[in-house]
Design a protein around this motif. Structure first.
Motif, PDB file in Angstrom:
ATOM      1  N   VAL A 100     -64.749  18.746  37.240  1.00 37.01           N
ATOM      2  CA  VAL A 100     -65.070  18.032  38.565  1.00 37.01           C
ATOM      3  C   VAL A 100     -66.272  16.907  38.259  1.00 37.01           C
ATOM      4  CG1 VAL A 100     -65.462  17.837  41.053  1.00 37.01           C
ATOM      5  CG2 VAL A 100     -64.410  19.897  40.091  1.00 37.01           C
ATOM      6  N   VAL A 101     -65.509  15.602  38.120  1.00 39.32           N
ATOM      7  CA  VAL A 101     -66.434  14.624  38.001  1.00 39.32           C
ATOM      8  C   VAL A 101     -66.701  14.070  39.532  1.00 39.32           C
ATOM      9  CG1 VAL A 101     -66.925  12.541  36.808  1.00 39.32           C
ATOM     10  CG2 VAL A 101     -65.310  14.174  35.822  1.00 39.32           C
ATOM     11  N   GLN A 102     -68.009  14.309  39.924  1.00 44.57           N
ATOM     12  CA  GLN A 102     -68.447  13.747  41.203  1.00 44.57           C
ATOM     13  C   GLN A 102     -69.280  12.319  41.179  1.00 44.57           C
ATOM     14  OE1 GLN A 102     -69.686  17.334  43.775  1.00 44.57           O
ATOM     15  NE2 GLN A 102     -71.127  17.388  42.205  1.00 44.57           N
ATOM     16  N   HIS A 103     -69.741  11.920  39.861  1.00 46.81           N
ATOM     17  CA  HIS A 103     -70.537  11.028  39.740  1.00 46.81           C
ATOM     18  C   HIS A 103     -70.256  10.216  38.395  1.00 46.81           C
ATOM     19  CE1 HIS A 103     -73.435   7.675  40.308  1.00 46.81           C
ATOM     20  NE2 HIS A 103     -74.606   8.446  40.240  1.00 46.81           N
ATOM     21  N   MET A 104     -70.611   9.205  38.148  1.00 43.99           N
ATOM     22  CA  MET A 104     -69.864   8.415  36.863  1.00 43.99           C
ATOM     23  C   MET A 104     -71.024   7.800  36.287  1.00 43.99           C
ATOM     24  SD  MET A 104     -67.154   9.018  35.217  1.00 43.99           S
ATOM     25  CE  MET A 104     -67.277   7.658  33.887  1.00 43.99           C
ATOM     26  N   GLU A 105     -72.126   8.050  36.749  1.00 45.36           N
ATOM     27  CA  GLU A 105     -73.328   7.210  36.107  1.00 45.36           C
ATOM     28  C   GLU A 105     -73.788   8.317  34.999  1.00 45.36           C
ATOM     29  OE1 GLU A 105     -77.063   6.777  38.535  1.00 45.36           O
ATOM     30  OE2 GLU A 105     -77.967   5.424  36.825  1.00 45.36           O
ATOM     31  N   PHE A 163     -86.527   6.583  33.554  1.00 46.30           N
ATOM     32  CA  PHE A 163     -85.202   6.922  34.080  1.00 46.30           C
ATOM     33  C   PHE A 163     -84.554   5.822  34.240  1.00 46.30           C
ATOM     34  CE2 PHE A 163     -82.414   8.311  37.649  1.00 46.30           C
ATOM     35  CZ  PHE A 163     -81.721   9.338  37.209  1.00 46.30           C
ATOM     36  N   GLU A 164     -83.338   5.704  34.034  1.00 40.81           N
ATOM     37  CA  GLU A 164     -82.749   4.501  33.918  1.00 40.81           C
ATOM     38  C   GLU A 164     -83.214   3.426  33.221  1.00 40.81           C
ATOM     39  OE1 GLU A 164     -81.595   3.448  38.023  1.00 40.81           O
ATOM     40  OE2 GLU A 164     -80.040   4.885  38.138  1.00 40.81           O
ATOM     41  N   ASN A 165     -84.134   3.698  32.239  1.00 39.64           N
ATOM     42  CA  ASN A 165     -85.181   2.878  31.687  1.00 39.64           C
ATOM     43  C   ASN A 165     -85.930   1.842  32.519  1.00 39.64           C
ATOM     44  OD1 ASN A 165     -86.048   2.121  28.968  1.00 39.64           O
ATOM     45  ND2 ASN A 165     -84.237   0.690  28.647  1.00 39.64           N
ATOM     46  N   MET A 166     -86.084   2.317  33.615  1.00 44.77           N
ATOM     47  CA  MET A 166     -87.027   1.660  34.675  1.00 44.77           C
ATOM     48  C   MET A 166     -88.033   2.549  35.274  1.00 44.77           C
ATOM     49  SD  MET A 166     -84.850  -1.128  36.823  1.00 44.77           S
ATOM     50  CE  MET A 166     -83.653  -0.088  37.520  1.00 44.77           C
ATOM     51  N   ALA A 183     -89.842  13.572  44.825  1.00 47.79           N
ATOM     52  CA  ALA A 183     -88.452  13.676  45.652  1.00 47.79           C
ATOM     53  C   ALA A 183     -88.409  12.355  46.642  1.00 47.79           C
ATOM     54  CB  ALA A 183     -88.508  14.629  46.384  1.00 47.79           C
ATOM     55  N   ARG A 184     -89.576  11.857  47.025  1.00 50.06           N
ATOM     56  CA  ARG A 184     -89.722  10.574  47.690  1.00 50.06           C
ATOM     57  C   ARG A 184     -89.305   9.321  46.684  1.00 50.06           C
ATOM     58  NH1 ARG A 184     -94.361  11.178  49.262  1.00 50.06           N
ATOM     59  NH2 ARG A 184     -94.174  12.091  51.120  1.00 50.06           N
ATOM     60  N   ARG A 185     -90.141   9.611  45.414  1.00 47.47           N
ATOM     61  CA  ARG A 185     -90.066   8.336  44.516  1.00 47.47           C
ATOM     62  C   ARG A 185     -88.500   8.045  44.136  1.00 47.47           C
ATOM     63  NH1 ARG A 185     -91.433   7.192  39.253  1.00 47.47           N
ATOM     64  NH2 ARG A 185     -92.004   9.320  38.873  1.00 47.47           N
ATOM     65  N   TYR A 186     -87.884   9.436  43.915  1.00 42.00           N
ATOM     66  CA  TYR A 186     -86.614   9.329  43.493  1.00 42.00           C
ATOM     67  C   TYR A 186     -85.649   8.910  44.618  1.00 42.00           C
ATOM     68  CZ  TYR A 186     -81.808  11.052  42.385  1.00 42.00           C
ATOM     69  OH  TYR A 186     -80.452  11.362  42.227  1.00 42.00           O
ATOM     70  N   TYR A 187     -85.854   9.442  45.730  1.00 41.95           N
ATOM     71  CA  TYR A 187     -84.978   8.731  46.992  1.00 41.95           C
ATOM     72  C   TYR A 187     -84.987   7.231  46.998  1.00 41.95           C
ATOM     73  CZ  TYR A 187     -82.740   7.477  51.178  1.00 41.95           C
ATOM     74  OH  TYR A 187     -82.229   6.978  52.022  1.00 41.95           O
ATOM     75  N   THR A 188     -86.117   6.835  47.179  1.00 37.60           N
ATOM     76  CA  THR A 188     -86.581   5.662  47.641  1.00 37.60           C
ATOM     77  C   THR A 188     -86.081   4.443  46.677  1.00 37.60           C
ATOM     78  OG1 THR A 188     -88.772   5.763  47.046  1.00 37.60           O
ATOM     79  CG2 THR A 188     -88.476   6.133  49.277  1.00 37.60           C
ATOM     80  N   ASN A 189     -86.408   4.777  45.615  1.00 37.11           N
ATOM     81  CA  ASN A 189     -86.010   4.022  44.280  1.00 37.11           C
ATOM     82  C   ASN A 189     -84.461   3.767  43.943  1.00 37.11           C
ATOM     83  OD1 ASN A 189     -88.605   2.529  43.245  1.00 37.11           O
ATOM     84  ND2 ASN A 189     -89.235   4.514  43.759  1.00 37.11           N
ATOM     85  N   ILE A 190     -83.770   5.073  43.939  1.00 32.39           N
ATOM     86  CA  ILE A 190     -82.564   5.260  43.256  1.00 32.39           C
ATOM     87  C   ILE A 190     -81.539   5.038  44.563  1.00 32.39           C
ATOM     88  CG2 ILE A 190     -81.023   6.847  42.093  1.00 32.39           C
ATOM     89  CD1 ILE A 190     -83.236   6.067  40.370  1.00 32.39           C
ATOM     90  N   VAL A 191     -81.618   5.628  45.769  1.00 36.52           N
ATOM     91  CA  VAL A 191     -80.800   5.465  46.618  1.00 36.52           C
ATOM     92  C   VAL A 191     -81.299   4.695  48.131  1.00 36.52           C
ATOM     93  CG1 VAL A 191     -79.058   7.287  47.962  1.00 36.52           C
ATOM     94  CG2 VAL A 191     -80.486   8.039  45.887  1.00 36.52           C
ATOM     95  N   GLY A 192     -82.629   4.324  47.857  1.00 40.97           N
ATOM     96  CA  GLY A 192     -83.291   3.606  49.205  1.00 40.97           C
ATOM     97  C   GLY A 192     -82.481   2.815  49.894  1.00 40.97           C
ATOM     98  N   LYS A 193     -81.608   1.841  48.936  1.00 43.55           N
ATOM     99  CA  LYS A 193     -81.236   0.712  49.661  1.00 43.55           C
ATOM    100  C   LYS A 193     -79.853   1.056  50.498  1.00 43.55           C
ATOM    101  CE  LYS A 193     -78.120  -2.963  47.578  1.00 43.55           C
ATOM    102  NZ  LYS A 193     -78.667  -4.001  48.566  1.00 43.55           N
ATOM    103  N   TYR A 194     -79.414   2.408  50.271  1.00 47.42           N
ATOM    104  CA  TYR A 194     -78.156   2.836  50.863  1.00 47.42           C
ATOM    105  C   TYR A 194     -78.604   3.689  52.174  1.00 47.42           C
ATOM    106  CZ  TYR A 194     -76.523   0.833  46.684  1.00 47.42           C
ATOM    107  OH  TYR A 194     -76.372  -0.318  45.529  1.00 47.42           O
TER     108      TYR A 194
END
Ligand code: FEO
Length: 397
Positions: free
Chosen positions: A77-82, A24-27, A194-205
């Motif tokens: 409706v475009v909520q997110h542009m990734e 995912f995200e090539n990472m 779910a934890r790996r998704y959250y912490t790596n994708i959104v964790g910074k925020y």
């Protein structure tokens, strides 16, 4: 044939699953695949909530057409542009040329940046609190900047009390026929992803997620429809509580994560000795990982999960063994905080790894470093038994 699921009487899931993508995200490895969720609302007007990744374009477009069943599409409706969610904007405009593309100022700017050749005949610029009536259903737009990009907004549908939550409350994992949280074994099978998704994708925020949780606390929500993973309709508290914990950088469990780098097994052996000493001193919750073997995204998820961390690394080129350096830098980049951490360095002639590890950890917030750093010269020695005991005592204190 289309593969859609009914969410409620007027709302349908029209997304698709991807089990071919290696990273995912090539990472981030996704051995269980991923879903790209998208939803159609059928009412006096019709609306499509986001699109999907280009890899599933054919299936997604077929699903949208099947649910519309000959009706026009009034709103996208475009909520997110990734691009895993917006890659089919041009295809939607081409197929439904009278569609109105709905987004905020940043969304529209990014559409121009990503897809400069894409021109919608109709656009609707929205901002925080704006409403879009569709008939009995009505969407209210709520900005959620940096969850996970600056343009992100979520949408609240007031008739069914549904929060279309964009990336928030998403998870890795293909849906395998299921759609709702009560159709899967979330705790047993999905939680780690779910934890790996959250912490790596959104964790910074974390602070931005906290801001979104505060907004969400003020509205009645019966269902959460994220852009990845299951739709939440049964045990919303489970995920809301986890998101609250993760975004406050609060450990889920008292336990020790040991992460090491080792070229020839000597640093690894020291970690084995340390882990055994931890068990001798009463710690039962221990995970040990070789940073050269386990992808960093798994280590990050575990670092968020446990209260205590031990990192052991050889010195390399007078610096730090690269896989361990990557792990520490990633922890820092993702704003990880509130941990007790012990450091072990190895170096046969000039041990420097400890200095470099400390330099990274000291810049992180509320990290308690156990002193002193344990230094190995090539291999752990019997004479260091007392040092090992003391280090473990301090870490577990
Ligand atoms: Fe699933 Fe930030 O995109």
């Amino acid at each position: 044939m289309q593969c859609t699921r009914k969410v409620t009487d007027g709302i349908y899931w029209v997304g698709a699953n991807d089990r071919r993508l290696a990273k995912f995200e090539n990472m981030f490895p996704i051995p269980r695949g991923v879903s790209y969720n998208s939803y159609v609302i059928l009412d006096g007007k019709t609306a499509l909530m986001d699109t999907a990744d280009s890899s599933v374009a054919e299936r997604f477009m077929e699903n949208v057409a099947a649910v519309l069943d000959g009706r026009a599409l009034d709103y996208l409706v475009v909520q997110h542009m990734e691009p895993d969610h917006c890659a089919n904007i041009a295809a939607i405009i081409e197929k439904y040329p009278d569609v109105t593309v709905v987004g905020n100022a940043k969304t529209m700017q990014m559409i121009g940046q990503f897809y400069s050749g894409t021109k919608a005949k109709h656009t609707l610029l929205v901002k925080e609190g704006d409403k879009l009536p569709l008939g009995e259903h009505e969407l209210t737009f709520v900005t959620a900047p940096m969850v996970h990009w600056p343009e992100v907004m979520v949408s609240y549908e007031s008739k069914e009390k549904i929060l279309f939550s964009a990336d928030a409350f998403g998870t890795f994992g293909a849906l395998n026929g299921a759609l709702f949280d009560d159709e899967i074994f979330f705790d047993a099978i999905w939680m780690e992803d779910a934890r790996r998704y959250y912490t790596n994708i959104v964790g910074k925020y974390g602070p931005q997620v906290q801001a979104l949780l505060k907004k969400a606390a003020g509205i009645e929500i019966d269902m959460i429809c994220p852009l990845h993973g299951p739709v939440w309709r049964s045990d919303l508290d489970l995920l809301l509580e986890k998101y609250d914990q993760w975004s406050r950088y609060e450990a889920e469990e008292d336990g020790v994560l040991l992460v090491y780098g080792s070229m020839y097994g000597n640093t690894e052996n020291a970690v084995e000795v340390l882990a055994a000493e931890m068990v001798e001193q009463g710690m039962k919750n221990i995970k040990v990982y070789d940073a050269s073997v386990t992808d960093c995204s798994y280590l990050i998820a575990e670092a968020f999960r446990y209260s205590r961390i031990l990192v052991a690394a050889p010195t390399y080129n007078a610096g730090l063994f690269a896989p361990v350096e990557h792990f520490l830098n990633d922890m820092k980049a993702l704003n990880l905080q509130n941990k007790k951490i012990a450091l072990v360095e190895n170096g046969s002639w000039a041990p420097m790894a400890g200095k470099h590890m400390k330099a990274i950890v000291e810049t992180m917030k509320n990290m308690e470093i156990v002193e002193p750093v344990l230094t190995l010269k090539s291999a752990i020695q019997p004479a260091q038994t007392e040092d090992v005991k003391k280090l473990v005592e301090e870490l577990l204190k």
